[in-house]
Design an enzyme around this catalytic site. Structure first.
Site, short mmCIF file in Angstrom:
data_model
loop_
_atom_site.label_atom_id
_atom_site.label_comp_id
_atom_site.label_asym_id
_atom_site.label_seq_id
_atom_site.Cartn_x
_atom_site.Cartn_y
_atom_site.Cartn_z
N CYS A 92 -59.90 48.18 -5.15
CA CYS A 92 -59.28 47.59 -3.94
C CYS A 92 -58.83 48.65 -2.95
O CYS A 92 -58.52 48.33 -1.81
CB CYS A 92 -58.10 46.71 -4.34
SG CYS A 92 -58.53 45.48 -5.57
N HIS A 101 -53.70 45.82 1.56
CA HIS A 101 -54.70 45.11 0.76
C HIS A 101 -54.14 43.72 0.44
O HIS A 101 -52.97 43.56 0.07
CB HIS A 101 -54.98 45.89 -0.53
CG HIS A 101 -55.69 45.07 -1.56
ND1 HIS A 101 -56.84 44.37 -1.27
CD2 HIS A 101 -55.39 44.82 -2.87
CE1 HIS A 101 -57.21 43.73 -2.36
NE2 HIS A 101 -56.36 43.98 -3.34
N ASN A 117 -58.30 37.24 -2.39
CA ASN A 117 -58.33 38.69 -2.57
C ASN A 117 -59.79 39.15 -2.64
O ASN A 117 -60.49 38.86 -3.60
CB ASN A 117 -57.59 39.03 -3.87
CG ASN A 117 -57.56 40.52 -4.18
OD1 ASN A 117 -58.39 41.29 -3.69
ND2 ASN A 117 -56.63 40.92 -5.02
N1 ACO Z 1 -52.71 28.23 -13.08
C1 ACO Z 1 -51.70 27.76 -13.78
N2 ACO Z 1 -51.01 28.48 -14.67
C2 ACO Z 1 -51.37 29.77 -14.81
C3 ACO Z 1 -52.42 30.33 -14.11
C4 ACO Z 1 -53.11 29.51 -13.22
N3 ACO Z 1 -54.15 29.95 -12.47
N4 ACO Z 1 -52.54 31.63 -14.46
C5 ACO Z 1 -51.58 31.88 -15.35
N5 ACO Z 1 -50.87 30.75 -15.57
C6 ACO Z 1 -49.75 30.55 -16.47
C7 ACO Z 1 -49.68 31.59 -17.56
O1 ACO Z 1 -50.52 31.26 -18.63
C8 ACO Z 1 -48.21 31.51 -17.94
O2 ACO Z 1 -48.03 30.42 -18.78
P1 ACO Z 1 -47.04 30.51 -20.04
O3 ACO Z 1 -45.69 30.81 -19.46
O4 ACO Z 1 -47.15 29.17 -20.66
O5 ACO Z 1 -47.57 31.63 -20.87
C9 ACO Z 1 -47.53 31.22 -16.62
O6 ACO Z 1 -48.54 30.71 -15.74
C10 ACO Z 1 -46.90 32.42 -15.98
O7 ACO Z 1 -47.82 33.48 -16.05
P2 ACO Z 1 -47.48 34.88 -15.50
O8 ACO Z 1 -48.62 35.81 -15.74
O9 ACO Z 1 -46.12 35.28 -15.97
O10 ACO Z 1 -47.37 34.53 -13.96
P3 ACO Z 1 -46.93 35.44 -12.80
O11 ACO Z 1 -45.80 34.84 -12.09
O12 ACO Z 1 -46.84 36.87 -13.22
O13 ACO Z 1 -48.19 35.31 -11.83
C11 ACO Z 1 -50.08 36.55 -11.17
C12 ACO Z 1 -49.48 35.72 -12.26
C13 ACO Z 1 -50.28 35.68 -9.95
C14 ACO Z 1 -51.45 37.05 -11.64
C15 ACO Z 1 -49.12 37.70 -10.88
O14 ACO Z 1 -48.82 38.43 -12.03
C16 ACO Z 1 -49.67 38.62 -9.88
O15 ACO Z 1 -49.79 38.27 -8.72
N6 ACO Z 1 -50.00 39.83 -10.31
C17 ACO Z 1 -50.61 40.77 -9.42
C18 ACO Z 1 -52.04 40.58 -9.67
C19 ACO Z 1 -52.81 40.72 -8.44
O16 ACO Z 1 -52.37 40.56 -7.31
N7 ACO Z 1 -54.02 41.02 -8.74
C20 ACO Z 1 -54.93 41.18 -7.75
C21 ACO Z 1 -54.63 42.46 -7.34
S1 ACO Z 1 -55.61 43.53 -8.10
C22 ACO Z 1 -55.71 44.26 -6.84
O17 ACO Z 1 -56.27 43.70 -5.92
C23 ACO Z 1 -54.75 45.33 -6.81
#
Ligand code: ACO
Length: 326
Positions: free
Chosen positions: A111, A253, A283
């Site tokens: 990214c 980004h 993204n």
């Molecule tokens: N729909 C519904 N529920 C979901 C989904 C989904 N798509 N994905 C995960 N969950 C659930 C998980 O299983 C978890 O359930 P549980 O509590 O029963 O185990 C719950 O939601 C919470 O999951 P977390 O991983 O704690 O959720 P979080 O609030 O951290 O959000 C996310 C997840 C959006 C991926 C977040 O961590 C994030 O934004 N991270 C940064 C990742 C990112 O931006 N990546 C792209 C960037 S990479 C790059 O471009 C740098």
């Protein structure tokens, strides 16, 4: 000699996928995706290749700069989803555009790829090696997504953005800083072909874990990103006459609106100065910053003379920022 961005362009696949459509693909909801990521819809390829999108974005950037393909000395494509390992996507784009004089190569920095590409092209222009460069960020991430993995498939999307860089005596790219942390390789990965040949017995080779799909430790990426955006922007402003108060725009980004909100508050900057198009684009990794710039130009938000900070972060882990006078 400095370099200046003189043209911008972007391209998106025709097909738009709303969050609700993904409710039929994995167990998720429109509300979860919107609240956790800021994304409402994204463009996904139904056949457009990385080369198609890159060439289309490149053509638009050349027209915006008012230069001909044969005037290009260099094409750099930042991508982690090339159509082939060889030839490089940049060579395929060269053929599409008819940019016969250009040297061509691809660059892999996930990214952060567009900012890395900009920095390389800027350095080559400053060194006098080239005068005109086309830097493209292009991805068809939908091809490396495991469409049964709800933690990644709701986030990533397809598209391309491009910028023309030209030698100038004026102020243009003011300063770029780049960084990486290979120790964190496992936080965001897509493994390539396993190491296998006739010398290596089945199962004894150095098999890389994974299956060609993207695997992400979302929470660790989140913590890394919120820290690195502020640090990278501050580092880039160091040793320049400028501070955060001089910035007209920050174009980060487009990973997640919560990361961008957090970075703005850490930098004590007005959130309105951060351009965000995640809602409609998702993204798109290396493509996200140049798509954003091109859309800002189209919407009349990006004007000559403005000072803009571009900041990328992602797999590697990698990060980088570019302070740019438009
Ligand atoms: N729909 C519904 N529920 C979901 C989904 C989904 N798509 N994905 C995960 N969950 C659930 C998980 O299983 C978890 O359930 P549980 O509590 O029963 O185990 C719950 O939601 C919470 O999951 P977390 O991983 O704690 O959720 P979080 O609030 O951290 O959000 C996310 C997840 C959006 C991926 C977040 O961590 C994030 O934004 N991270 C940064 C990742 C990112 O931006 N990546 C792209 C960037 S990479 C790059 O471009 C740098």
């Amino acid at each position: 000699m400095n370099s200046k961005i003189s043209g911008l362009g972007h391209a998106l696949p025709a097909r738009i996928v709303e969050n609700r459509e993904l409710e039929d693909v994995v167990e998720t909801s429109d509300q979860w995706i919107r609240e956790r990521t800021g994304i409402e819809r994204r463009h996904l390829s139904t056949g457009e290749t990385t080369t198609d999108l890159a060439a289309q974005a490149g053509r638009m950037a050349l027209a915006d700069a008012g230069i001909l393909p044969e005037q290009l000395d260099l094409i750099v494509v930042a991508t982690m989803t090339p159509d082939s390992f060889m030839p490089a996507t940049a060579c395929l784009v060269q053929k599409e555009l008819g940019a016969d004089r250009a040297a061509c190569f691809d660059l892999s920095a996930a990214c952060s790829g567009f900012v890395y590409g900009l920095s390389v092209a800027d350095s080559m222009i400053r060194a006098g090696t080239v005068r005109r460069a086309l830097v493209i960020g292009a991805e068809t991430l939908s091809r490396m997504i495991d469409w049964t993995d709800r933690t990644t498939c709701v986030i990533f999307a397809d598209g391309a953005g491009a910028a023309v860089l030209e030698a100038t005596e004026e102020e243009g790219i003011v300063r770029c800083t780049l960084g990486a942390s290979g120790d964190d390789e496992n936080i965001l990965t897509t493994r390539a072909l396993p190491l296998r040949n006739y010398l290596i017995p089945e199962g004894a080779g150095r098999e890389m874990p994974g299956n060609g799909y993207m695997v992400m430790d979302g929470q660790t990426v989140f913590r890394f990103s919120t820290r690195v955006v502020g640090d990278s922007i501050r580092q880039t402003l160091e040793d320049t006459p400028y501070g955060t108060g001089d910035l007209d725009w920050v174009v980060p980004h487009q990973a997640n609106t919560r990361i961008i909100d957090y970075a703005a508050s850490r930098l004590k900057m007005d959130r309105e100065k951060f351009f965000v198009n995640l809602k409609n684009r998702g993204n798109t990794s290396a493509a996200s910053i140049p798509i954003a710039l091109s859309e800002m130009r189209q919407e009349g938000l990006l004007r000559p003379g403005q000072l803009v900070m571009l900041t990328g972060f992602g797999g590697g882990l990698t990060w980088g920022s570019a302070l740019v006078r438009f």
